[in-house]
Design a protein around this motif. Structure first.
Motif, PDB file in Angstrom:
ATOM      1  N   LEU A   1       7.468  11.472   0.607  1.00 39.43           N
ATOM      2  CA  LEU A   1       7.843  10.071   0.430  1.00 39.43           C
ATOM      3  C   LEU A   1       8.503   9.509   1.688  1.00 39.43           C
ATOM      4  O   LEU A   1       8.276   8.357   2.062  1.00 39.43           O
ATOM      5  CB  LEU A   1       8.771   9.922  -0.771  1.00 39.43           C
ATOM      6  N   GLN A   2       9.293  10.336   2.360  1.00 47.82           N
ATOM      7  CA  GLN A   2       9.924   9.905   3.611  1.00 47.82           C
ATOM      8  C   GLN A   2       8.874   9.656   4.689  1.00 47.82           C
ATOM      9  O   GLN A   2       8.952   8.668   5.436  1.00 47.82           O
ATOM     10  CB  GLN A   2      10.932  10.953   4.079  1.00 47.82           C
ATOM     11  N   ALA A   3       7.856  10.535   4.745  1.00 46.70           N
ATOM     12  CA  ALA A   3       6.788  10.375   5.733  1.00 46.70           C
ATOM     13  C   ALA A   3       5.987   9.101   5.478  1.00 46.70           C
ATOM     14  O   ALA A   3       5.607   8.385   6.410  1.00 46.70           O
ATOM     15  CB  ALA A   3       5.865  11.591   5.697  1.00 46.70           C
ATOM     16  N   VAL A   4       5.744   8.786   4.212  1.00 43.72           N
ATOM     17  CA  VAL A   4       5.007   7.561   3.874  1.00 43.72           C
ATOM     18  C   VAL A   4       5.802   6.335   4.295  1.00 43.72           C
ATOM     19  O   VAL A   4       5.249   5.363   4.831  1.00 43.72           O
ATOM     20  CB  VAL A   4       4.683   7.520   2.357  1.00 43.72           C
ATOM     21  N   ARG A   5       7.102   6.346   4.067  1.00 38.17           N
ATOM     22  CA  ARG A   5       7.940   5.187   4.434  1.00 38.17           C
ATOM     23  C   ARG A   5       7.895   4.902   5.934  1.00 38.17           C
ATOM     24  O   ARG A   5       8.052   3.755   6.357  1.00 38.17           O
ATOM     25  CB  ARG A   5       9.389   5.423   3.980  1.00 38.17           C
ATOM     26  N   ARG A   6       7.680   5.933   6.753  1.00 35.94           N
ATOM     27  CA  ARG A   6       7.697   5.768   8.212  1.00 35.94           C
ATOM     28  C   ARG A   6       6.385   5.218   8.772  1.00 35.94           C
ATOM     29  O   ARG A   6       6.315   4.855   9.942  1.00 35.94           O
ATOM     30  CB  ARG A   6       8.005   7.113   8.880  1.00 35.94           C
ATOM     31  N   ILE A   7       5.316   5.178   7.986  1.00 40.15           N
ATOM     32  CA  ILE A   7       4.004   4.771   8.496  1.00 40.15           C
ATOM     33  C   ILE A   7       4.036   3.307   8.921  1.00 40.15           C
ATOM     34  O   ILE A   7       4.540   2.451   8.193  1.00 40.15           O
ATOM     35  CB  ILE A   7       2.905   4.996   7.433  1.00 40.15           C
ATOM     36  N   GLN A   8       3.465   3.025  10.098  1.00 36.04           N
ATOM     37  CA  GLN A   8       3.380   1.670  10.621  1.00 36.04           C
ATOM     38  C   GLN A   8       1.923   1.233  10.741  1.00 36.04           C
ATOM     39  O   GLN A   8       1.052   2.046  11.045  1.00 36.04           O
ATOM     40  CB  GLN A   8       4.052   1.579  12.004  1.00 36.04           C
ATOM     41  N   PRO A   9       1.619  -0.049  10.508  1.00 31.94           N
ATOM     42  CA  PRO A   9       0.233  -0.509  10.602  1.00 31.94           C
ATOM     43  C   PRO A   9      -0.281  -0.508  12.038  1.00 31.94           C
ATOM     44  O   PRO A   9       0.487  -0.709  12.981  1.00 31.94           O
ATOM     45  CB  PRO A   9       0.303  -1.937  10.037  1.00 31.94           C
ATOM     46  N   LEU A  10      -1.592  -0.293  12.190  1.00 38.75           N
ATOM     47  CA  LEU A  10      -2.227  -0.275  13.509  1.00 38.75           C
ATOM     48  C   LEU A  10      -2.664  -1.674  13.932  1.00 38.75           C
ATOM     49  O   LEU A  10      -2.739  -1.977  15.122  1.00 38.75           O
ATOM     50  CB  LEU A  10      -3.431   0.669  13.491  1.00 38.75           C
TER      51      LEU A  10
ATOM     52  N   ILE B   1       0.848  -1.203   0.000  1.00 33.95           N
ATOM     53  CA  ILE B   1       0.000   0.000   0.000  1.00 33.95           C
ATOM     54  C   ILE B   1       0.877   1.245   0.000  1.00 33.95           C
ATOM     55  O   ILE B   1       0.632   2.211  -0.740  1.00 33.95           O
ATOM     56  CB  ILE B   1      -0.942   0.020   1.221  1.00 33.95           C
ATOM     57  N   LYS B   2       1.910   1.243   0.822  1.00 38.89           N
ATOM     58  CA  LYS B   2       2.806   2.397   0.909  1.00 38.89           C
ATOM     59  C   LYS B   2       3.523   2.646  -0.420  1.00 38.89           C
ATOM     60  O   LYS B   2       3.722   3.798  -0.823  1.00 38.89           O
ATOM     61  CB  LYS B   2       3.804   2.194   2.045  1.00 38.89           C
ATOM     62  N   VAL B   3       3.891   1.558  -1.108  1.00 41.33           N
ATOM     63  CA  VAL B   3       4.519   1.729  -2.428  1.00 41.33           C
ATOM     64  C   VAL B   3       3.527   2.358  -3.401  1.00 41.33           C
ATOM     65  O   VAL B   3       3.884   3.265  -4.169  1.00 41.33           O
ATOM     66  CB  VAL B   3       5.006   0.359  -2.963  1.00 41.33           C
ATOM     67  N   PHE B   4       2.276   1.895  -3.387  1.00 43.95           N
ATOM     68  CA  PHE B   4       1.239   2.469  -4.256  1.00 43.95           C
ATOM     69  C   PHE B   4       1.066   3.967  -3.978  1.00 43.95           C
ATOM     70  O   PHE B   4       1.053   4.788  -4.903  1.00 43.95           O
ATOM     71  CB  PHE B   4      -0.085   1.730  -4.035  1.00 43.95           C
ATOM     72  N   VAL B   5       0.945   4.332  -2.705  1.00 42.82           N
ATOM     73  CA  VAL B   5       0.792   5.744  -2.328  1.00 42.82           C
ATOM     74  C   VAL B   5       1.994   6.549  -2.827  1.00 42.82           C
ATOM     75  O   VAL B   5       1.847   7.642  -3.397  1.00 42.82           O
ATOM     76  CB  VAL B   5       0.630   5.888  -0.795  1.00 42.82           C
ATOM     77  N   SER B   6       3.195   5.998  -2.629  1.00 43.02           N
ATOM     78  CA  SER B   6       4.413   6.712  -3.046  1.00 43.02           C
ATOM     79  C   SER B   6       4.464   6.918  -4.549  1.00 43.02           C
ATOM     80  O   SER B   6       4.857   7.994  -5.031  1.00 43.02           O
ATOM     81  CB  SER B   6       5.649   5.930  -2.586  1.00 43.02           C
ATOM     82  N   ARG B   7       4.053   5.890  -5.318  1.00 36.35           N
ATOM     83  CA  ARG B   7       4.087   6.000  -6.783  1.00 36.35           C
ATOM     84  C   ARG B   7       3.127   7.082  -7.274  1.00 36.35           C
ATOM     85  O   ARG B   7       3.425   7.807  -8.240  1.00 36.35           O
ATOM     86  CB  ARG B   7       3.736   4.656  -7.406  1.00 36.35           C
TER      87      ARG B   7
END
Length: 447
Positions: free
Chosen positions: A74-83, A29-35
């Motif tokens: 992009l850096q902020a997206v990479r840091r996201i962790q699942p709940l 999901i994070k890769v999709f958001v980043s793209r």
């Protein structure tokens, strides 16, 4: 690219990280958001991006007033962790309406030139209601795209999404292929200054740019048809004899609404043919866990009858035995007993939306070794290595892929030109004309 500038937008991703989403899937999901972010013109005065992460609770990972450089996003997206808890999708949408798009969080509600867009990604049935809160969000001017994965409840997606639903609801079988939707959203946010230069037009031969739009034209020796898009080519149609068989995937992953689009795709190709005993004959085979001949070559003598039979075709809705279907094509579809004519060119168009559940190599090779010209068309979760294995040489000219069923009509237009054969190919003049057409087509595709 340089010809695409994205619309100034307040864009908020609402991503599901409930316990049903495994850690490696959340990374997808994070890769999709980043793209998607990578394709945007981001900045305080351009597109602003926010991200909401939700499960049983809602967490704002990135607000619209946060750092808006592409690198920072992009850096902020990479840091996201699942709940990794429950699935409160309605609560997340309410958070977007009341908080994420608010002026206090960086939303530009009072500016008429800015759109508000939410992209919801979820893989399950929500534990709360989404219909009313989504209606309030849309009433507040938020355009909602709903992406469902795996065992998602499709009714929930439709309750969330903006109209028209076919443009705002997407489904993928697993997170491993969610990246295939990236191109759709890159296009959705793109304002094109030159539609002809980017290829975002439906002209068959020549596109002429005009301010804000375009018009179609034809090359020398062709005339523009009444639809304003296509050209009269190949001496008025497919004049040479041809035996053409469609091999169509009717597996359950296609889904009924997309199967109707496949039927339109078939009839789009049929429209380009001159159907008769001495010219083009068409056969149709559908496959899933088994193979079913819908009608053999030569059963129908007119385009009208063929198209009517295609529309009546029922959806099999089972597995994906592409290898078995290819074997049927080789052994039966192009046999004399099923209407094939000796000495007439044979063309097979194979359509699939997923990985085959059986072995395809031997049957694919036998089809090409038998002299059949094979085209492979893949959509959604289709495996491109399998498409290349099916396709005739040169492979690049015989296989097509799109992530979205709604764009297969563009593939249909390309196929119409590729299966077109000039009459009297032994005449020197005809050979020169045909070679010129091929060279022009290759040049236009390269551009």
């Amino acid at each position: 690219g340089t010809l695409c500038r994205t619309k100034p937008t307040d864009l908020v991703f609402i991503i599901d990280s409930s316990r049903s989403v495994r850690p490696h899937e959340f990374e997808k999901i994070k890769v999709f958001v980043s793209r998607v972010i990578e394709a945007l013109d981001v900045g305080p005065n351009a597109t602003r991006v926010g991200v909401i992460n939700y499960a049983s609770a809602v967490r704002s990972e990135l607000s619209l007033q946060g750092p808006q450089s592409k690198a920072a996003l992009l850096q902020a997206v990479r840091r996201i962790q699942p709940l990794s808890t429950g699935t409160m999708t309605g609560l997340a949408i309410q958070f977007a309406v009341s908080r994420a798009f608010s002026a206090a969080e960086g939303g530009r509600d009072g500016a008429p030139n800015f759109k508000k867009v939410a992209i919801v990604v979820t893989d399950g049935r929500p534990q709360d209601g989404v219909q009313d809160v989504s209606a309030r969000a849309r009433a507040a001017g938020i355009e909602i795209f709903a992406i469902g994965v795996g065992r998602v409840d499709m009714g929930t997606l439709r309750q969330m999404a903006s109209e028209p639903l076919d443009e705002h609801v997407d489904y993928v079988e697993s997170y491993s292929v969610i990246e295939k939707l990236t191109h759709k959203f890159q296009e959705a946010f793109c304002v094109v200054s030159d539609l002809c230069a980017t290829g975002d037009h439906d002209c068959e031969q020549v596109c002429v740019s005009t301010p804000g739009t375009y018009r179609c034209a034809c090359r020398d020796g062709f005339s523009l048809n009444s639809d304003g898009r296509t050209c009269t080519a190949c001496n008025g149609g497919l004049g040479s004899a041809l035996d053409l068989v469609f091999l169509i995937d009717g597996s359950k992953s296609v889904r009924p609404e997309n199967f109707e689009l496949v039927k339109k795709f078939i009839n789009q190709i049929v429209d380009s043919l001159e159907v008769s005993d001495k010219q083009a004959q068409v056969g149709l085979v559908q496959y899933s866990s088994s193979v079913r001949q819908e009608f053999p070559l030569g059963q129908f003598k007119s385009k009208k009858d063929i198209k009517a039979a295609v529309k009546k075709m029922s959806y099999m809705e089972k597995g994906t035995m592409t290898g078995q279907a290819l074997k049927y094509l080789v052994d039966s579809s192009f046999s004399i007993i099923n209407g094939a004519r000796p000495g007439v060119p044979k063309v097979g168009i194979v359509f699939t939306d997923g990985r085959s559940q059986d072995y395809i190599s031997d049957a694919a090779k036998k089809a090409k070794d038998s002299g059949f010209r094979m085209f492979a068309v893949g959509v959604g979760n289709a495996v491109e290595d399998e498409l290349r294995e099916i396709a005739s040489e040169p492979v690049a000219e015989h296989y097509f892929y799109t992530a979205d069923f709604r764009t297969i009509s563009k593939i249909g237009k390309k196929l119409q030109m590729k299966i077109c054969v000039e009459e009297d190919p032994c005449e020197c003049k005809s050979i020169v004309k045909f070679q010129t057409k091929v060279e022009e087509l290759i040049n236009s595709l390269q551009q």
